[in-house]
Design a protein around this motif. Structure first.
Motif, mmCIF file in Angstrom:
data_model
loop_
_atom_site.group_PDB
_atom_site.id
_atom_site.type_symbol
_atom_site.label_atom_id
_atom_site.label_comp_id
_atom_site.label_asym_id
_atom_site.label_seq_id
_atom_site.Cartn_x
_atom_site.Cartn_y
_atom_site.Cartn_z
ATOM 1 N N SER A 79 0.822 -1.199 0.000
ATOM 2 C CA SER A 79 0.000 0.000 0.000
ATOM 3 C C SER A 79 0.861 1.256 0.000
ATOM 4 C CB SER A 79 -0.929 0.020 1.218
ATOM 5 O OG SER A 79 -1.920 -0.976 1.110
ATOM 6 N N ALA A 80 1.940 1.249 0.765
ATOM 7 C CA ALA A 80 2.833 2.405 0.796
ATOM 8 C C ALA A 80 3.426 2.666 -0.584
ATOM 9 C CB ALA A 80 3.947 2.180 1.815
ATOM 10 N N ALA A 81 3.844 1.597 -1.264
ATOM 11 C CA ALA A 81 4.426 1.753 -2.594
ATOM 12 C C ALA A 81 3.395 2.247 -3.601
ATOM 13 C CB ALA A 81 5.013 0.413 -3.052
ATOM 14 N N LYS A 82 2.232 1.638 -3.590
ATOM 15 C CA LYS A 82 1.207 2.022 -4.572
ATOM 16 C C LYS A 82 0.594 3.386 -4.252
ATOM 17 C CE LYS A 82 1.255 -1.439 -7.470
ATOM 18 N NZ LYS A 82 1.637 -1.232 -8.890
ATOM 19 N N GLY A 83 0.507 3.725 -2.982
ATOM 20 C CA GLY A 83 0.071 5.069 -2.627
ATOM 21 C C GLY A 83 1.072 6.104 -3.114
#
Length: 250
Positions: free
Chosen positions: A154-158
């Protein structure tokens, strides 16, 4: 599954570069763009032209490798003579309890999904500026809402979503369109190989599930949206973050 409807006339004479083109969403996107008349440089760690024949060029590179990305983009532009559309579909995923995520795995997910998107964007934007082209990034439902057991992913895609918006603002004055797709579950080799989370809380298992039936999309369905966002028809969609999640985020 193949594209159900193909709008012709959007990409003849155009040259695209698609990352992650050897399988899954990247491959479906490369094929969709070729169906619409584009020549497609297929960038992947695997040397594969997505079965496009003369309309495709296999450009092997790891998106985490700055020098390899630069060389791959140079080769693609030399082959095609120009660059009109870039799609950053290369990605990796894994899910697990946050306390079980090793630092190496955190760094791998950020390196491929976020840093790889940045490196490809940085190397291709000067070419897209010349053609007033488009960049379409690939994030995820997990990048725009809370998602179970996906702190690193999620951190990467956010980050991809935030990067997309920043680039859309920065490059609008020179005529480059930048947009993002955020799919929910897609039936690809990547998703089929994911390992279930041990001891998952049953209250979270339905969290993020699509409302439509079947609840998993086909890569060709997402590729159709990417083809739209990359086209001149999507002039007013710059900065758009398009959720394609079957209603999961409603």
């Amino acid at each position: 599954m193949t594209s159900a409807v193909v709008t012709t006339g959007r990409y003849p004479g155009r040259v695209a570069l698609v990352t992650g083109a050897a399988s899954g969403l990247g491959r479906a996107t490369a094929r969709r763009l070729a169906d619409e008349g584009a020549r497609v440089a297929c960038l992947d760690v695997t040397e594969d032209d997505a079965g496009l024949g003369p309309a495709g060029l296999a450009v092997p590179a790891d998106v985490r490798d700055e020098r390899a990305v630069r060389a791959a983009v140079t080769r693609a532009v030399q082959w095609g003579g120009r660059l009109d559309l870039v799609v950053t579909a290369a990605g990796v995923a894994s899910f697990g309890h946050t306390t079980d995520v090793a630092l190496d795995e955190w760094e791998r997910l950020l390196a491929v999904n976020l840093t790889g998107t940045f490196l490809v964007a940085r190397e291709t934007l000067p070419h897209l500026t010349k053609t007033k082209g488009a960049l379409v990034t690939v994030s995820s439902l997990a990048g725009v809402r809370g998602y179970r057991y996906s702190a690193a992913y999620s951190a990467a895609k956010g980050g991809v979503v935030a990067l997309t918006r920043a680039l859309a603002v920065e490059y609008a004055p020179v005529g480059v369109r930048v947009a993002c797709v955020c799919p929910g579950s897609i039936d690809t080799p990547l998703t089929r190989e994911l390992t279930p989370v041990p001891d998952a809380d049953p209250r979270l298992l339905a969290h993020g599930r699509a409302l439509v039936d079947p609840p998993v999309s086909q890569p060709e369905e997402i590729a159709a949206a990417i083809a739209y966002l990359g086209s001149a028809e999507a002039r007013f969609a710059t900065g758009a973050v398009l959720r394609l999640d079957g209603g999961a985020g409603v």
